[in-house]
Design a protein around this motif. Structure first.
Motif, PDB file in Angstrom:
ATOM      1  N   GLU A   1       0.846  -1.190   0.000  1.00 48.58           N
ATOM      2  CA  GLU A   1       0.000   0.000   0.000  1.00 48.58           C
ATOM      3  C   GLU A   1       0.888   1.249   0.000  1.00 48.58           C
ATOM      4  O   GLU A   1       2.004   1.204   0.520  1.00 48.58           O
ATOM      5  N   PRO A   2       0.467   2.358  -0.612  1.00 49.65           N
ATOM      6  CA  PRO A   2      -0.852   2.584  -1.241  1.00 49.65           C
ATOM      7  C   PRO A   2      -0.929   2.130  -2.696  1.00 49.65           C
ATOM      8  O   PRO A   2      -1.974   2.227  -3.317  1.00 49.65           O
ATOM      9  N   LEU A   3       0.206   1.650  -3.251  1.00 50.40           N
ATOM     10  CA  LEU A   3       0.209   1.241  -4.656  1.00 50.40           C
ATOM     11  C   LEU A   3      -0.751   0.088  -4.896  1.00 50.40           C
ATOM     12  O   LEU A   3      -1.406   0.024  -5.949  1.00 50.40           O
ATOM     13  N   ARG A   4      -0.893  -0.786  -3.942  1.00 49.63           N
ATOM     14  CA  ARG A   4      -1.800  -1.916  -4.093  1.00 49.63           C
ATOM     15  C   ARG A   4      -3.246  -1.430  -4.257  1.00 49.63           C
ATOM     16  O   ARG A   4      -4.000  -1.957  -5.078  1.00 49.63           O
ATOM     17  N   GLY A   5      -3.605  -0.425  -3.465  1.00 48.63           N
ATOM     18  CA  GLY A   5      -4.942   0.142  -3.593  1.00 48.63           C
ATOM     19  C   GLY A   5      -5.165   0.801  -4.938  1.00 48.63           C
ATOM     20  O   GLY A   5      -6.262   0.737  -5.502  1.00 48.63           O
ATOM     21  N   VAL A   6      -4.126   1.446  -5.475  1.00 47.94           N
ATOM     22  CA  VAL A   6      -4.219   2.072  -6.797  1.00 47.94           C
ATOM     23  C   VAL A   6      -4.445   1.011  -7.864  1.00 47.94           C
ATOM     24  O   VAL A   6      -5.270   1.186  -8.769  1.00 47.94           O
ATOM     25  N   TYR A   7      -3.715  -0.101  -7.774  1.00 46.76           N
ATOM     26  CA  TYR A   7      -3.898  -1.198  -8.720  1.00 46.76           C
ATOM     27  C   TYR A   7      -5.342  -1.699  -8.689  1.00 46.76           C
ATOM     28  O   TYR A   7      -5.977  -1.884  -9.739  1.00 46.76           O
ATOM     29  N   CYS A   8      -5.853  -1.938  -7.494  1.00 43.61           N
ATOM     30  CA  CYS A   8      -7.216  -2.456  -7.353  1.00 43.61           C
ATOM     31  C   CYS A   8      -8.238  -1.474  -7.927  1.00 43.61           C
ATOM     32  O   CYS A   8      -9.180  -1.878  -8.623  1.00 43.61           O
TER      33      CYS A   8
END
Length: 253
Positions: A194-201
């Protein structure tokens, strides 16, 4: 408006590339079903996977057909002639949007026909999940159609068809990479945090490419179907509004 839609639909139906696209989707649907049947012993293959495989292919097929057809209407003077005889720009835009959407449904149906008729015999009967995904696809298809209509009507250039196909390929590749990144285990060094994971989702949920990838049912990211449907309708609404504004202001020679 009905006559305009009927006339555009008739032209699309007579248009050779559309017929070739329909033949391709029908043959592809049959061959893909037989391939899944042949590999059933080595894969966890079911009728839902075999039926929904068309979603990614339709992204590219419709990009070529929709944008080419709309550019052809521009270059042949068809759009200008419609305006000369009294059709409003709003009617012209919505007619093309609806016709391309109907064309997309026809292409999808040509693929699904073998899967729905022969699938139960070869792979077993489809479950309710298949029809839920197909219902969601109606919204996702509308988002693609709205984007391609915007591109085809606002950028009447020959190179736009190639650019549209290439753009669809790049975005789909990007979504596939994001989905693969989400599948990396937490213990691995390359784990997406996170926060990149949230952006991907978020990108996979709101972008038509990410939605199409999830509809197949084999991606790591699997959101609720209602989320994908709402996102697809939202993207379609935004694309239509922007497209209408641009088309109303466009200088049509």
């Amino acid at each position: 408006m009905r006559r305009l839609i009927a006339a555009d639909m008739a032209r699309l139906w007579r248009w050779r590339p559309f017929r070739l696209g329909g033949a391709f989707m029908a043959v592809y649907g049959l061959c893909n079903l037989l391939l899944h049947f042949a590999l059933e012993d080595r894969q966890d293959v079911g009728p839902e996977v075999a039926a929904m495989d068309f979603v990614i292919t339709m992204v590219y097929v419709q990009a070529l057909i929709a944008v080419s057809f709309l550019n052809g209407d521009h270059s042949s003077g068809g759009i200008k002639n419609k305006l000369v005889i009294g059709r409003t720009r709003g009617e012209v835009y919505m007619s093309h949007l609806l016709v391309q959407y109907l064309g997309g449904l026809i292409l999808a149906a040509l693929y699904l026909l073998p899967a729905l008729l022969l699938g139960p015999l070869l792979l077993g009967g489809p479950g309710a999940g298949l029809f839920a995904r197909l219902g969601c696809y109606l919204a996702v298809l509308l988002s693609f159609t709205a984007i391609y209509t915007l591109v085809g009507l606002l950028l009447p250039r020959r190179w736009v068809t190639t650019a549209g196909f290439a753009g669809a390929f790049l975005l789909m590749s990007c979504c596939a990479r994001m989905d693969a990144g989400l599948a990396i285990p937490r213990t691995a060094p390359a784990y997406v945090k996170e926060p990149l994971r949230g952006v991907y989702c978020l990108f996979l949920d709101v972008s038509p490419m990410g939605e199409a990838l999830q509809l197949i049912g084999t991606s790591f990211r699997q959101s609720e179907l209602w989320v994908l449907a709402v996102s697809g309708l939202g993207v379609a609404m935004i694309a239509v509004i922007l497209g209408m504004i641009g088309f109303l202001r466009m200088d049509i020679d």
